[in-house]
Scaffold this motif. Structure first.
Motif, PDB file in Angstrom:
ATOM      1  N   VAL A 181      -4.648   7.064   1.083  1.00 39.43           N
ATOM      2  CA  VAL A 181      -3.508   5.663  -0.361  1.00 39.43           C
ATOM      3  C   VAL A 181      -3.739   5.787  -1.515  1.00 39.43           C
ATOM      4  O   VAL A 181      -4.640   6.900  -1.794  1.00 39.43           O
ATOM      5  CB  VAL A 181      -3.870   4.658  -0.418  1.00 39.43           C
ATOM      6  CG1 VAL A 181      -4.270   3.873   1.213  1.00 39.43           C
ATOM      7  CG2 VAL A 181      -5.662   4.063  -1.083  1.00 39.43           C
ATOM      8  N   GLU A 240      -1.557   9.366   7.300  1.00 39.84           N
ATOM      9  CA  GLU A 240      -2.599   8.281   8.521  1.00 39.84           C
ATOM     10  C   GLU A 240      -2.126   8.605   9.306  1.00 39.84           C
ATOM     11  O   GLU A 240      -1.993   9.381  10.419  1.00 39.84           O
ATOM     12  CB  GLU A 240      -1.691   6.352   8.371  1.00 39.84           C
ATOM     13  CG  GLU A 240      -2.976   6.162   9.247  1.00 39.84           C
ATOM     14  CD  GLU A 240      -1.958   4.863   9.401  1.00 39.84           C
ATOM     15  OE1 GLU A 240      -2.780   3.822  10.666  1.00 39.84           O
ATOM     16  OE2 GLU A 240      -0.907   4.327   8.928  1.00 39.84           O
ATOM     17  N   HIS A 272      -3.894  -5.570   6.351  1.00 41.57           N
ATOM     18  CA  HIS A 272      -2.430  -4.302   7.222  1.00 41.57           C
ATOM     19  C   HIS A 272      -3.448  -3.566   8.315  1.00 41.57           C
ATOM     20  O   HIS A 272      -3.597  -3.141   9.415  1.00 41.57           O
ATOM     21  CB  HIS A 272      -2.563  -3.054   6.361  1.00 41.57           C
ATOM     22  CG  HIS A 272      -1.892  -3.831   4.816  1.00 41.57           C
ATOM     23  ND1 HIS A 272       0.310  -4.074   5.140  1.00 41.57           N
ATOM     24  CD2 HIS A 272      -1.528  -4.152   3.700  1.00 41.57           C
ATOM     25  CE1 HIS A 272       0.572  -4.431   4.353  1.00 41.57           C
ATOM     26  NE2 HIS A 272      -0.367  -4.774   3.483  1.00 41.57           N
ATOM     27  N   LEU A 295       0.498  -1.092  -0.180  1.00 43.04           N
ATOM     28  CA  LEU A 295      -0.010  -0.231   0.098  1.00 43.04           C
ATOM     29  C   LEU A 295       1.154   1.522   0.067  1.00 43.04           C
ATOM     30  O   LEU A 295       1.849   1.081   1.471  1.00 43.04           O
ATOM     31  CB  LEU A 295      -0.893   0.272   1.159  1.00 43.04           C
ATOM     32  CG  LEU A 295      -1.990  -0.974   1.374  1.00 43.04           C
ATOM     33  CD1 LEU A 295      -2.669  -0.758   3.015  1.00 43.04           C
ATOM     34  CD2 LEU A 295      -3.060  -0.836  -0.016  1.00 43.04           C
ATOM     35  N   ASN A 296       0.724   2.900  -0.956  1.00 41.69           N
ATOM     36  CA  ASN A 296       0.958   3.021  -1.302  1.00 41.69           C
ATOM     37  C   ASN A 296       0.719   4.611   0.109  1.00 41.69           C
ATOM     38  O   ASN A 296      -0.393   5.404  -0.939  1.00 41.69           O
ATOM     39  CB  ASN A 296       1.499   3.980  -2.777  1.00 41.69           C
ATOM     40  CG  ASN A 296       2.366   5.315  -2.459  1.00 41.69           C
ATOM     41  OD1 ASN A 296       2.828   5.788  -1.708  1.00 41.69           O
ATOM     42  ND2 ASN A 296       2.231   5.458  -3.878  1.00 41.69           N
ATOM     43  N   ILE A 297       0.431   4.559   0.787  1.00 38.74           N
ATOM     44  CA  ILE A 297       0.079   5.608   2.233  1.00 38.74           C
ATOM     45  C   ILE A 297       0.983   6.659   2.316  1.00 38.74           C
ATOM     46  O   ILE A 297       2.001   6.771   2.126  1.00 38.74           O
ATOM     47  CB  ILE A 297       0.422   5.362   3.470  1.00 38.74           C
ATOM     48  CG1 ILE A 297      -0.332   3.200   3.746  1.00 38.74           C
ATOM     49  CG2 ILE A 297      -0.607   5.097   4.604  1.00 38.74           C
ATOM     50  CD1 ILE A 297      -0.104   2.650   5.570  1.00 38.74           C
ATOM     51  N   LYS A 326     -10.938   5.124   9.002  1.00 35.04           N
ATOM     52  CA  LYS A 326     -10.715   4.031  10.460  1.00 35.04           C
ATOM     53  C   LYS A 326     -11.434   3.732  11.167  1.00 35.04           C
ATOM     54  O   LYS A 326     -11.208   3.201  12.108  1.00 35.04           O
ATOM     55  CB  LYS A 326      -9.328   4.854  11.050  1.00 35.04           C
ATOM     56  CG  LYS A 326      -8.204   5.007  10.223  1.00 35.04           C
ATOM     57  CD  LYS A 326      -6.091   5.212   9.654  1.00 35.04           C
ATOM     58  CE  LYS A 326      -6.339   3.646  11.119  1.00 35.04           C
ATOM     59  NZ  LYS A 326      -4.836   4.764  11.456  1.00 35.04           N
ATOM     60  N   LEU A 370      -6.973   7.705   6.376  1.00 34.33           N
ATOM     61  CA  LEU A 370      -5.858   6.875   5.829  1.00 34.33           C
ATOM     62  C   LEU A 370      -6.107   6.874   4.552  1.00 34.33           C
ATOM     63  O   LEU A 370      -7.721   7.038   4.073  1.00 34.33           O
ATOM     64  CB  LEU A 370      -5.868   5.622   5.859  1.00 34.33           C
ATOM     65  CG  LEU A 370      -5.076   4.116   5.295  1.00 34.33           C
ATOM     66  CD1 LEU A 370      -3.254   5.174   5.398  1.00 34.33           C
ATOM     67  CD2 LEU A 370      -5.440   2.895   5.304  1.00 34.33           C
TER      68      LEU A 370
END
Length: 347
Positions: A112, A105, A138, A100-102, A170, A110
């Motif tokens: 992405v 956060e 995750h 995952l390209n976060i 979240k 979150l």
């Protein structure tokens, strides 16, 4: 050149209407009662926590105004309760350790940057390898829709083949708060697209209904007279013209399935290499061998529709501050732009 596989194509719903509205007319004989208690008593299939989150996120209106839990319901009040819909995702999703390209956060959200080849959620032909599979692995405690459906934190989606920014909730409150913004069209969403040709006007607005196609249910059709589909509004601006193609940015006022793709085809300028909407063949320019080879090389560099969700803005659920995020164009998109720029130098 990309292909549109009729047997495996997955019409991934992108509509931002993750909200369902429940309307209640209070009985004339109703005694005064706190709003949260009244709703919990009358909506027994909805948890008190979901009701409280809806009230706190201003998703409950009485007589057209947002109110607090302590509001005393009185006879003949009109109550509108807006809740996150149940998902259509299978109840069992296999957790997968996918990258995952976060981008950002915190405890509530979150963000992405979705890769172009990743599907957002499992569906026909895509039981695994999706963003949802990765989120379940995750982040084991992301909020889901009711009735046990697994749609961890999703408040909007983008197509397979489209890259770019997605926000994930979240917790339950953030899910309700963000979903309300998308439903009210108060978020900011900017996409970059490479299209065939150059629009007559350098900037404009396309206001034409969009719905599932009658002849082909895997694509969206435009209904300019509004006789079918739902309202869809796209604002576009030409950023750069490159002889036979143009780079544009689009701001979405609504979020219908395939909205930009369908609207640009309707305008006569399909997205470059968009197989579903006719952009995967040469639509502008002279047909001679070197040019044809050049375009085919571009198709090979970016074997998907040239569309990227570049920026995203929304109000944070807890701080109530505006948050704005931007992303770079992915490598395949940038490589095709560079190739067209280089081509122009020798024309």
């Amino acid at each position: 050149m990309s292909t549109f596989d009729e047997t495996k194509a997955d019409f991934e719903e992108e509509d931002d209407e993750f909200i369902e509205n429940l309307q209640i007319k209070v009985d004339p004989g109703q005694s005064f009662m706190r709003l949260d208690k009244y709703l919990s008593h009358h909506l027994k299939n909805i948890s008190r926590n979901r009701i409280q989150n809806a009230i706190d996120s201003e998703s409950v209106k009485v007589n057209g105004a947002s109110v607090k839990s302590s509001y005393k319901v009185k006879p003949l009040d009109d109550i509108l309760l807006s809740l996150v819909k149940s998902g259509k995702i299978p109840k069992e999703v296999i957790p997968q350790d996918l990258p995952l390209n976060i981008v950002y956060e915190d405890d509530d959200v979150l963000l992405v940057n979705k890769a172009q080849e990743m599907v957002v959620h499992p569906g026909h032909g895509n039981p695994s390898g999706t963003l949802v599979n990765a989120l379940v692995y995750h982040f084991g405690h992301l909020p889901s829709a009711r009735d046990g459906e697994i749609r961890p934190g999703l408040v909007h989606r983008i197509d397979k083949g489209t890259s770019g920014l997605l926000v994930i909730a979240k917790n339950e409150f953030a899910l309700q708060f963000l979903a309300r913004q998308f439903a009210d069209h108060t978020t900011e969403r900017t996409y970059y697209a490479l299209i065939w040709g150059e629009p007559k006007e350098p900037k404009g607005t396309i206001n034409a209904h969009i719905g599932r196609g009658f002849k082909d249910r895997r694509v969206s059709d435009v209904f300019p007279d509004g006789e079918h589909g739902k309202e869809a509004i796209t604002h576009y601006e030409v950023l750069k013209t490159m002889r036979y193609v143009s780079l544009i940015k689009c701001n979405l006022e609504t979020g219908r399935t395939h909205q930009i793709r369908a609207h640009m085809k309707y305008l006569g300028h399909p997205l470059f290499n968009d197989a579903a909407y006719g952009g995967d063949r040469i639509l502008r320019g002279e047909i001679f061998s070197k040019y044809k080879q050049f375009v085919e090389n571009c198709f090979s560099l970016m074997p998907r529709q040239a569309l990227h969700a570049k920026s995203l803005g929304f109000i944070h659920p807890t701080t109530r501050q505006w948050m704005q995020f931007d992303s770079e164009l992915p490598a395949d998109f940038q490589a095709v732009l560079d190739k067209w720029e280089h081509y122009l130098q020798y024309k």
